[in-house]
Design a protein around this motif. Structure first.
Motif, PDB file in Angstrom:
ATOM      1  N   ASN A 196      27.909  96.003  77.311  1.00 20.12           N
ATOM      2  CA  ASN A 196      28.906  96.376  76.296  1.00 20.12           C
ATOM      3  C   ASN A 196      29.042  97.899  76.209  1.00 20.12           C
ATOM      4  O   ASN A 196      28.876  98.504  75.153  1.00 20.12           O
TER       5      ASN A 196
ATOM      6  N   SER B 254      30.145 101.010  73.693  1.00 15.45           N
ATOM      7  CA  SER B 254      31.576 100.878  73.395  1.00 15.45           C
ATOM      8  C   SER B 254      31.882 101.034  71.914  1.00 15.45           C
ATOM      9  O   SER B 254      33.040 101.249  71.542  1.00 15.45           O
ATOM     10  N   VAL B 255      30.862 100.931  71.066  1.00 19.64           N
ATOM     11  CA  VAL B 255      31.092 101.072  69.626  1.00 19.64           C
ATOM     12  C   VAL B 255      31.591 102.470  69.286  1.00 19.64           C
ATOM     13  O   VAL B 255      32.255 102.678  68.271  1.00 19.64           O
TER      14      VAL B 255
ATOM     15  N   HIS C 202      33.960 104.020  70.518  1.00 21.63           N
ATOM     16  CA  HIS C 202      35.420 104.082  70.601  1.00 21.63           C
ATOM     17  C   HIS C 202      36.104 103.133  69.625  1.00 21.63           C
ATOM     18  O   HIS C 202      37.338 103.097  69.583  1.00 21.63           O
ATOM     19  N   THR C 203      35.350 102.377  68.872  1.00 19.29           N
ATOM     20  CA  THR C 203      35.953 101.336  68.039  1.00 19.29           C
ATOM     21  C   THR C 203      36.913 101.918  67.019  1.00 19.29           C
ATOM     22  O   THR C 203      38.054 101.462  66.886  1.00 19.29           O
ATOM     23  N   ALA C 204      36.483 102.940  66.275  1.00 20.66           N
ATOM     24  CA  ALA C 204      37.337 103.516  65.232  1.00 20.66           C
ATOM     25  C   ALA C 204      38.559 104.194  65.829  1.00 20.66           C
ATOM     26  O   ALA C 204      39.661 104.108  65.267  1.00 20.66           O
TER      27      ALA C 204
ATOM     28  N   LYS D 161      41.407 101.793  67.016  1.00 15.50           N
ATOM     29  CA  LYS D 161      42.130 101.108  65.950  1.00 15.50           C
ATOM     30  C   LYS D 161      43.258 101.957  65.372  1.00 15.50           C
ATOM     31  O   LYS D 161      43.930 101.524  64.444  1.00 15.50           O
TER      32      LYS D 161
ATOM     33  N   THR E  70      30.489 109.916  66.893  1.00 12.57           N
ATOM     34  CA  THR E  70      31.845 109.543  66.487  1.00 12.57           C
ATOM     35  C   THR E  70      32.144 110.201  65.150  1.00 12.57           C
ATOM     36  O   THR E  70      31.527 109.870  64.134  1.00 12.57           O
TER      37      THR E  70
END
Length: 682
Positions: free
Chosen positions: A260, A291-292, A294-296, A299, A395
């Motif tokens: 992931n 990959s977390v 890039h989550t925000a 979106k 992030t």
């Protein structure tokens, strides 16, 4: 398939099974020039080019896979290596001290290159030996699994789940050979689960078998790829057929899926040239991370996200391109507000740009990463910094920080908005408040009924004052806009709603201007016709979205009928005007018609006509009753009616009278003469 997939991931235990048969000792046929000397003296012997073997390509790619995993996950992700030829060579175990690249490379050097082709007395070389040993290794329990099993038994939770993965790099002739290999692995896995269960071996609940079929670059393979296929509840297989020089690229794609991960390309890194220190150039460095991170960002605006997501040439996965920003020191007082932090590792660890970036960060500097927007401008989304000798990607929080004061209700995503319908929103909340009920509903729960009511109330509910017109005319729209959202309407409320519609049509027919407050550019400066057009469109939307009963529908039908009657009236008025003009063509000459049309169409406030000078013929005949004198339309029709003498119609032509008697008073007059009565003729 498994509800505890996050608690017991398949990437906890991974076994690499490398084909060490004589076939992997052949050349990959990708030649590498080994002669780097430019000046050649007399008698110089040129060094012939060299090429890697299939074994070297598979070892390099698998070792790079391990480096990335252990850089990003120092603990918890275990990898074992097994080489298979005539027997299975185990290079390491699940012990933590053997989970490093030095131990693996030492084991590779001990087994050496693949053996030469077999002779008569040598045993059979096959990959099956390594796959059997891999199944035995997957059933061995690790230290982390021992802790999880103890916690599961202490808490009385569900049973422990052993999920794992096998990555096999081999070569097969065709699809049938590959299918037999998958069948053999499945049968051995089933037999192992039935027999090998004791204190040191556990049941394999699920295994993910990834087979990479490789071959030299000059050979065309007859093995086709197939996506993940479920053989049984305990086995899922997939096959990838690639050239030996592309194994590393295929494993780079698979590692993102297995762990992931995501890819970020830092672009625009200024770096001095190695040969010319006075000049600098911009370079790109690709890094892997969770990959977390890039989550925000993903979106956000879809157009902005699409602009930064690209697929590099020769790769199968997407990378997010972020631009290098001005470096800063990473002191505690200048730390940015971040939402998450994850380890990073460079993809090409031996390249000069990657080495410069890593050394730059390890020296205590930080790098801000900017995301370009399609509409223009940039936003700082990430931060690269080192902590304790390890580099992390942070992030950054692009929204308002929780440490700041709460935002004002007049501030929105699109900027500073100051015309929210705050009062109306408060009324909406009061109308839809929930209260506890003692008695229970047997047929329909109250929550579903309330959700239906709230959905009906918000089908058409503009957020700002400037985006609506009818809700700014409460004096004219009441009680329609409050009654139309009710569950039921009685006859009196229906009559009141229809009266509101009739009143609005009356205002439009009288050409009255709507008393709209100056609340925004959408309404300000518009003509009367445009205002009424917007009002009717909004009112139709409101009524159309509230037709849940017959009475509600009748109000909407009333609005539609009024629009239809108004359209018919406009059409009839046009027909009457055309008929009058045709009659005038027969009575008036052409040069007089223009003045008559103007008299019928101009308003009292219209400016005087340009040709206001009367022609000489009109001057000479004015006042003499000539048709050339200026007359109105009423005068012309009155003159024609005066020429016709009134004449009463014979009452016998009445359609209701079927029989009419002629001279009805003749007999009465004769009797009066006989009696000597005098007749008076009126």
């Amino acid at each position: 398939m498994f509800p505890n997939a996050n608690l017991y991931p398949a990437n906890h235990k991974t076994v690499f099974v490398l084909d060490h048969t004589p076939y992997f000792g052949i050349s990959s046929e990708q030649h590498i020039e080994f002669d780097f000397i430019k000046s050649r003296a007399p008698g110089f012997l040129q060094v012939p080019p060299i090429s890697k073997s299939l074994w070297t390509c598979s070892v390099e790619a698998s070792i790079e896979y391990c480096r990335i995993v252990w850089d990003l996950f120092p603990t918890g992700k275990l990898i074992r290596f097994i080489a298979s030829d005539a027997v299975a060579h185990i290079l390491n175990t699940w012990v933590t001290t053997q989970q490093n690249l030095n131990h693996i490379m030492n084991g590779m050097s001990l087994i050496g290159v693949p053996p030469p082709p077999r002779t008569v007395n040598t045993p059979e070389f096959t990959i099956i030996h390594g796959l059997r040993t891999a199944i035995d290794a997957l059933s061995e329990i690790t230290e982390l699994q021992v802790e999880k099993m103890a916690n599961s038994s202490a808490n009385g939770s569900t049973k422990f789940i052993n999920r794992c993965r096998v990555v096999c790099i081999t070569s097969a002739r065709d699809d049938d050979s590959m299918k037999r290999l998958e069948e053999i692995f499945h049968n051995v896995l089933q037999q192992h689960n039935k027999t090998a269960i004791n204190d040191t071996c556990i049941h394999i609940d699920h295994c993910h078998l990834v087979i990479i079929n490789t071959f030299p670059i000059s050979i065309e393979s007859h093995v086709n790829n197939h996506p993940p296929k479920v053989w049984s509840p305990i086995l899922t297989t997939e096959v990838h057929s690639v050239k030996c020089t592309l194994i590393s690229l295929k494993l780079s794609t698979l590692i993102l899926q297995h762990y992931n991960l995501a890819s970020t390309t830092v672009t625009g890194i200024p770096m001095k040239e190695e040969q010319n220190a006075s000049s600098s150039a911009n370079y790109d460095v690709e890094i892997y991370h969770a990959s977390v991170a890039h989550t925000a960002m993903l979106k956000g605006n879809a157009a902005d996200v699409a602009g930064i997501r690209t697929i590099k040439e020769g790769l199968e996965y997407e990378t997010v391109t972020l631009k290098w920003c001005t470096p800063r020191s990473c002191s505690a007082s200048e730390m940015q507000n971040c939402t998450s932090m994850h380890r990073i590792t460079p993809v090409d660890v031996n390249s000069r740009p990657s080495l410069c970036l890593i050394n730059f960060l390890l020296n205590g500097r930080s790098v801000m990463l900017e995301m370009a927007r399609k509409s223009g401008g940039k936003i700082t989304s990430h931060l690269l910094a080192a902590h304790g000798g390890e580099i992390f990607i942070h992030t950054l929080c692009t929204a308002r920080s929780v440490l700041e004061d709460p935002p004002s209700i007049s501030e929105g995503c699109g900027g500073r908005v100051t015309d929210y319908r705050i009062t109306d929103f408060g009324d909406l909340m009061k109308q839809n408040r929930l209260f506890p009920l003692k008695n229970q509903y047997q047929n329909e729960p109250p929550t579903s009924k309330m959700v239906e009511r709230l959905t009906r109330h918000t089908k058409y509910w503009p957020l700002t004052i400037s985006s609506t017109l009818i809700f700014n005319l409460k004096g004219f729209i009441d009680p329609l806009w409050t009654a139309i959202t009710k569950d039921k309407l009685n006859d009196e409320e229906v009559r009141q709603c229809k009266q509101v519609v009739y009143k609005l049509f009356s205002l439009e027919s009288k050409h009255e201007i709507l008393p709209i407050p100056n609340a925004g550019q959408r309404i300000k400066g518009q003509k009367r016709e445009d205002q009424y057009k917007i009002m009717w469109k909004e009112l139709e939307t409101l009524l159309k979205s509230n037709q849940h009963t017959e009475n509600h529908t009748s109000v909407y039908i009333c609005l539609k009928d009024c629009h239809k009657y108004r359209a018919e009236d406009k059409l009839s008025d046009k027909v009457e005007l055309d008929q009058a003009l045709r009659e005038l063509d027969q009575l008036e000459p052409d040069h007089q018609r223009a003045s008559v049309i103007r008299a019928t169409t101009d308003s009292p406030m219209s400016p005087p006509p340009l040709a206001s000078i009367v022609s000489p013929i009109s001057r000479s005949t004015r006042g003499s009753g000539s048709i050339y004198s200026q007359k109105s339309l009423f005068d012309i029709f009155a003159n024609q009616e005066s020429k016709v003498k009134p004449r009463s119609d014979f009452y016998g032509r009445d359609p209701d009278s079927l029989k009419v008697k002629l001279y009805p008073n003749m007999k009465l007059d004769n009797e009066r003469v006989v009696k000597g009565e005098a007749m008076v003729i009126e």
